[in-house]
Design a protein around this motif. Sequence first.
Motif, PDB file in Angstrom:
ATOM      1  N   ASP A 173       0.843  -1.199   0.000  1.00  0.00           N
ATOM      2  CA  ASP A 173       0.000   0.000   0.000  1.00  0.00           C
ATOM      3  C   ASP A 173       0.885   1.258   0.000  1.00  0.00           C
ATOM      4  O   ASP A 173       1.128   1.865   1.039  1.00  0.00           O
ATOM      5  N   PHE A 174       1.347   1.622  -1.165  1.00  0.00           N
ATOM      6  CA  PHE A 174       2.263   2.754  -1.332  1.00  0.00           C
ATOM      7  C   PHE A 174       1.598   4.066  -0.925  1.00  0.00           C
ATOM      8  O   PHE A 174       2.238   4.941  -0.335  1.00  0.00           O
ATOM      9  N   SER A 192      -5.169  -1.896   9.490  1.00  0.00           N
ATOM     10  CA  SER A 192      -6.185  -2.945   9.449  1.00  0.00           C
ATOM     11  C   SER A 192      -5.975  -3.853   8.235  1.00  0.00           C
ATOM     12  O   SER A 192      -5.716  -3.381   7.132  1.00  0.00           O
ATOM     13  N   LEU A 193      -6.036  -5.146   8.475  1.00  0.00           N
ATOM     14  CA  LEU A 193      -5.699  -6.101   7.430  1.00  0.00           C
ATOM     15  C   LEU A 193      -6.710  -6.158   6.293  1.00  0.00           C
ATOM     16  O   LEU A 193      -6.332  -6.193   5.135  1.00  0.00           O
ATOM     17  N   GLU A 194      -7.967  -6.203   6.619  1.00  0.00           N
ATOM     18  CA  GLU A 194      -9.009  -6.268   5.596  1.00  0.00           C
ATOM     19  C   GLU A 194      -8.704  -7.322   4.528  1.00  0.00           C
ATOM     20  O   GLU A 194      -8.843  -7.095   3.332  1.00  0.00           O
ATOM     21  N   GLY A 195      -8.213  -8.479   4.992  1.00  0.00           N
ATOM     22  CA  GLY A 195      -7.999  -9.587   4.065  1.00  0.00           C
ATOM     23  C   GLY A 195      -6.622  -9.690   3.453  1.00  0.00           C
ATOM     24  O   GLY A 195      -6.297 -10.668   2.816  1.00  0.00           O
ATOM     25  N   ARG A 218      -1.082  -5.065   4.167  1.00  0.00           N
ATOM     26  CA  ARG A 218      -0.978  -3.803   3.431  1.00  0.00           C
ATOM     27  C   ARG A 218       0.422  -3.207   3.448  1.00  0.00           C
ATOM     28  O   ARG A 218       0.832  -2.566   2.485  1.00  0.00           O
ATOM     29  N   SER A 219       1.148  -3.374   4.564  1.00  0.00           N
ATOM     30  CA  SER A 219       2.449  -2.701   4.620  1.00  0.00           C
ATOM     31  C   SER A 219       3.629  -3.651   4.825  1.00  0.00           C
ATOM     32  O   SER A 219       4.647  -3.494   4.188  1.00  0.00           O
ATOM     33  N   ASN A 220       3.514  -4.596   5.731  1.00  0.00           N
ATOM     34  CA  ASN A 220       4.608  -5.525   6.031  1.00  0.00           C
ATOM     35  C   ASN A 220       5.839  -4.773   6.541  1.00  0.00           C
ATOM     36  O   ASN A 220       6.979  -5.191   6.339  1.00  0.00           O
ATOM     37  N   SER A 221       5.618  -3.664   7.210  1.00  0.00           N
ATOM     38  CA  SER A 221       6.680  -2.796   7.709  1.00  0.00           C
ATOM     39  C   SER A 221       7.597  -3.493   8.697  1.00  0.00           C
ATOM     40  O   SER A 221       8.819  -3.344   8.642  1.00  0.00           O
TER      41      SER A 221
END
Length: 146
Positions: A20-21, A104-107, A110-113
């Motif tokens: 999620d850029f 929030s994951l929402e499936g 998104r980031s994997n930071s």
Amino acid sequence: MKTKIELKTGLVSIARKSFDFQYAMETALHSRKNLEQLVTELIVSEDSCIEEPSVAEKALHHFKKEGVEALIVQCGTFASAEIVLTLIRQLEVPIIIWALPEPSLEGQVRSNSLVSANAITSALYKIGVDFKFFYESAQEDRTYDI
């Protein structure tokens, strides 16, 4: 009023467009606004989020020219440790690796930071570079309480 940290501090966010850029860019901007209140001089890279080592090279030259005395690397999403190694190669300043809790994951992830920060800190440890690790949300006011 809080006392400002008397260091020229560099801030860079690293991210990949396969995550999620947009979230990473928004988080970097939010962090920048808050950090400007904490340090006497915040130096940011021209690109709000760095994805490639070649862009990191450009940021490195900017940070050197500005005389950065400390560097904060925010892991906006998962990104290559190579980017950070490019940045610190010639700076020789204290470095903070800032991982962000997963939004929030929402499936999907998104980031994997945090995984990115783990890879980066492992690479820094292997080459003998000291660092501080920070795992906090950029959106929480308490993150900026020092």
